[in-house]
Motif scaffolding. Structure first.
Motif, PDB file in Angstrom:
ATOM      1  N   GLY A 144     -65.056  68.287  83.941  1.00  0.00           N
ATOM      2  CA  GLY A 144     -66.504  68.154  83.805  1.00  0.00           C
ATOM      3  C   GLY A 144     -67.288  69.391  84.181  1.00  0.00           C
ATOM      4  N   ARG A 145     -66.618  70.528  84.331  1.00  0.00           N
ATOM      5  CA  ARG A 145     -67.313  71.759  84.731  1.00  0.00           C
ATOM      6  C   ARG A 145     -67.773  72.572  83.526  1.00  0.00           C
ATOM      7  NH1 ARG A 145     -62.497  72.154  88.027  1.00  0.00           N
ATOM      8  NH2 ARG A 145     -62.862  71.248  90.088  1.00  0.00           N
ATOM      9  N   MET A 146     -67.224  72.284  82.339  1.00  0.00           N
ATOM     10  CA  MET A 146     -67.623  72.966  81.105  1.00  0.00           C
ATOM     11  C   MET A 146     -67.812  71.925  80.014  1.00  0.00           C
ATOM     12  SD  MET A 146     -65.145  76.303  80.718  1.00  0.00           S
ATOM     13  CE  MET A 146     -65.253  77.741  81.792  1.00  0.00           C
ATOM     14  N   LYS A 147     -68.690  72.213  79.063  1.00  0.00           N
ATOM     15  CA  LYS A 147     -68.874  71.296  77.930  1.00  0.00           C
ATOM     16  C   LYS A 147     -69.390  72.066  76.717  1.00  0.00           C
ATOM     17  CE  LYS A 147     -69.043  67.531  75.539  1.00  0.00           C
ATOM     18  NZ  LYS A 147     -70.042  66.488  75.711  1.00  0.00           N
ATOM     19  N   PRO A 148     -68.498  72.821  76.054  1.00  0.00           N
ATOM     20  CA  PRO A 148     -68.935  73.467  74.819  1.00  0.00           C
ATOM     21  C   PRO A 148     -69.216  72.421  73.753  1.00  0.00           C
ATOM     22  CG  PRO A 148     -66.567  73.691  75.081  1.00  0.00           C
ATOM     23  CD  PRO A 148     -67.075  73.079  76.353  1.00  0.00           C
ATOM     24  N   ALA A 149     -70.160  72.734  72.868  1.00  0.00           N
ATOM     25  CA  ALA A 149     -70.476  71.808  71.786  1.00  0.00           C
ATOM     26  C   ALA A 149     -69.531  71.987  70.603  1.00  0.00           C
ATOM     27  CB  ALA A 149     -71.921  72.013  71.344  1.00  0.00           C
ATOM     28  N   LYS A 150     -69.065  73.223  70.408  1.00  0.00           N
ATOM     29  CA  LYS A 150     -68.216  73.510  69.251  1.00  0.00           C
ATOM     30  C   LYS A 150     -67.183  74.563  69.611  1.00  0.00           C
ATOM     31  CE  LYS A 150     -68.521  74.617  64.299  1.00  0.00           C
ATOM     32  NZ  LYS A 150     -69.441  74.885  63.168  1.00  0.00           N
ATOM     33  N   VAL A 151     -65.964  74.392  69.121  1.00  0.00           N
ATOM     34  CA  VAL A 151     -64.881  75.347  69.343  1.00  0.00           C
ATOM     35  C   VAL A 151     -64.212  75.620  67.994  1.00  0.00           C
ATOM     36  CG1 VAL A 151     -62.684  75.820  70.481  1.00  0.00           C
ATOM     37  CG2 VAL A 151     -64.469  74.553  71.704  1.00  0.00           C
ATOM     38  N   VAL A 152     -64.207  76.875  67.581  1.00  0.00           N
ATOM     39  CA  VAL A 152     -63.569  77.277  66.321  1.00  0.00           C
ATOM     40  C   VAL A 152     -62.486  78.300  66.643  1.00  0.00           C
ATOM     41  CG1 VAL A 152     -63.875  78.323  64.057  1.00  0.00           C
ATOM     42  CG2 VAL A 152     -65.677  76.853  65.005  1.00  0.00           C
ATOM     43  N   VAL A 153     -61.250  77.990  66.298  1.00  0.00           N
ATOM     44  CA  VAL A 153     -60.122  78.882  66.579  1.00  0.00           C
ATOM     45  C   VAL A 153     -59.390  79.171  65.273  1.00  0.00           C
ATOM     46  CG1 VAL A 153     -57.920  79.149  67.799  1.00  0.00           C
ATOM     47  CG2 VAL A 153     -59.852  78.021  68.930  1.00  0.00           C
ATOM     48  N   ARG A 154     -59.190  80.454  64.984  1.00  0.00           N
ATOM     49  CA  ARG A 154     -58.421  80.895  63.820  1.00  0.00           C
ATOM     50  C   ARG A 154     -57.262  81.762  64.304  1.00  0.00           C
ATOM     51  NH1 ARG A 154     -62.214  83.775  59.546  1.00  0.00           N
ATOM     52  NH2 ARG A 154     -62.605  85.122  61.359  1.00  0.00           N
ATOM     53  N   VAL A 155     -56.064  81.479  63.817  1.00  0.00           N
ATOM     54  CA  VAL A 155     -54.874  82.199  64.288  1.00  0.00           C
ATOM     55  C   VAL A 155     -54.074  82.697  63.087  1.00  0.00           C
ATOM     56  CG1 VAL A 155     -52.808  82.102  65.720  1.00  0.00           C
ATOM     57  CG2 VAL A 155     -54.790  80.681  66.307  1.00  0.00           C
ATOM     58  N   LEU A 156     -53.762  83.992  63.109  1.00  0.00           N
ATOM     59  CA  LEU A 156     -52.880  84.604  62.120  1.00  0.00           C
ATOM     60  C   LEU A 156     -51.501  84.807  62.745  1.00  0.00           C
ATOM     61  CD1 LEU A 156     -55.220  87.320  60.546  1.00  0.00           C
ATOM     62  CD2 LEU A 156     -54.245  85.342  59.347  1.00  0.00           C
ATOM     63  N   LEU A 157     -50.457  84.286  62.088  1.00  0.00           N
ATOM     64  CA  LEU A 157     -49.081  84.393  62.560  1.00  0.00           C
ATOM     65  C   LEU A 157     -48.189  84.865  61.411  1.00  0.00           C
ATOM     66  CD1 LEU A 157     -48.847  80.970  64.446  1.00  0.00           C
ATOM     67  CD2 LEU A 157     -49.021  83.219  65.516  1.00  0.00           C
ATOM     68  N   PRO A 158     -47.031  85.462  61.714  1.00  0.00           N
ATOM     69  CA  PRO A 158     -46.131  85.872  60.634  1.00  0.00           C
ATOM     70  C   PRO A 158     -45.642  84.672  59.829  1.00  0.00           C
ATOM     71  CG  PRO A 158     -45.521  86.927  62.692  1.00  0.00           C
ATOM     72  CD  PRO A 158     -46.522  85.872  63.032  1.00  0.00           C
ATOM     73  N   SER A 159     -45.474  84.889  58.540  1.00  0.00           N
ATOM     74  CA  SER A 159     -44.953  83.853  57.662  1.00  0.00           C
ATOM     75  C   SER A 159     -43.481  83.584  57.949  1.00  0.00           C
ATOM     76  CB  SER A 159     -45.116  84.289  56.201  1.00  0.00           C
ATOM     77  OG  SER A 159     -44.393  83.446  55.337  1.00  0.00           O
ATOM     78  N   ARG A 160     -43.066  82.372  57.697  1.00  0.00           N
ATOM     79  CA  ARG A 160     -41.644  82.017  57.824  1.00  0.00           C
ATOM     80  C   ARG A 160     -40.824  82.557  56.665  1.00  0.00           C
ATOM     81  NH1 ARG A 160     -40.571  75.835  57.215  1.00  0.00           N
ATOM     82  NH2 ARG A 160     -38.535  76.645  56.640  1.00  0.00           N
TER      83      ARG A 160
END
Length: 280
Positions: A122-138
């Motif tokens: 309860g110490r933080m409360k963001p309204a929105k979180v957007v995460v984009r991750v680039l990783l090597p292809s299999r």
């Protein structure tokens, strides 16, 4: 444990001059023995974040703790010293944006642990979180991890499968932990992964459009056990990579680096990357 306490100090939750909780309380909170608590406190004292950690009374947050700062005066530090506090600070914003380019996302998954704890407490409360991750292809031959010498096709396949399992497991944990905030705290969360057609020689984290954390993947020679056999390989321990921190507004050099890092990341995201599925 040291990483979690470090994040509380560098984010300002634990203020300069404030007494730390007792070793008994810390042992109870983290579910560890007193010896582990003392070791974590000694680590933080060696980083000049705490004072009096070796005495009987609770340790004290240093008057001017050596924060993992950004900008021209920032001292480059290992990923897990710098990344955790910076990600925790990013989560204090109402709209959190994190872009990452890396080999497996293990460092990012660990770094997000502390802000998630803060949200659940309860110490933080963001309204929105957007995460984009680039990783090597299999679907590409990896530059690393790779055998030092020619290995049998079977060992090569198993080494590749070991990396792929780690990539997928870390990505799944990261996605699950973040998406859970939708139901538990009504946070608008978006987590997207895309695949790169090459092995990245560097790692990059972009936080809230204002910070860029950059590190080289430095190859080392190590040994891994695959089945009943030991294999010498070249790999890059990303957690130990030294991060260089840049902040928009901290001078022309930093501002330009942050802006161009965003341009570079977006170009990869929108052009040669492809859909990534976190399965084997």
């Amino acid at each position: 444990m040291a990483a979690a306490l470090r994040a509380r100090i560098t984010s300002g939750e634990l203020r300069p001059g404030q007494r730390m909780p007792t070793q008994a309380k810390l042992a109870d909170e983290f579910g560890v023995e007193r010896g582990a608590v003392r070791q974590a406190l000694r680590i933080l004292q060696s980083e000049h974040l705490l004072t009096n950690a070796s005495k009987g009374a609770p340790a004290t947050v240093a008057p001017e703790p050596g924060r993992a700062a950004t900008g021209p005066g920032a001292v480059p530090q290992p990923t897990m010293v710098t990344l955790g506090p910076r990600v925790a600070a990013a989560f204090a914003a109402p709209h959190v944006e994190i872009d990452a380019l890396c080999l497996t996302s293990v460092s990012l998954t660990l770094a997000i642990g502390e802000p998630l704890r803060q949200i659940h407490a309860g110490r933080m409360k963001p309204a929105k979180v957007v995460v984009r991750v680039l990783l090597p292809s299999r679907d590409i031959p990896l530059a690393f991890p790779t055998p030092v010498d020619d290995a049998s096709d079977d060992l090569d396949v198993q080494l590749r499968r070991r990396w792929l399992d780690q990539r997928n497991a870390q990505g799944q944990v990261l996605r699950h932990n973040l998406l859970a905030l939708r139901s538990t705290h009504d946070v608008d969360v978006q987590v997207t992964f895309r695949a790169l057609p090459f092995t990245p020689p560097v790692k990059l984290y972009l936080l809230n459009g204002t910070e860029a954390l950059f590190a080289y993947y430095t190859l080392t020679r190590s040994e891994v056990e695959i089945g009943q056999r030991h294999l010498e390989m070249y790999d890059a321990p990303g957690i130990q990579s030294t991060l260089f921190a840049f902040e928009q507004g901290a001078g022309l050099r930093d501002t330009t680096f942050v802006e161009q890092s965003h341009v570079w990341f977006n170009a990869l995201w929108e052009t040669i990357s492809s859909e990534l599925t976190l399965t084997t």
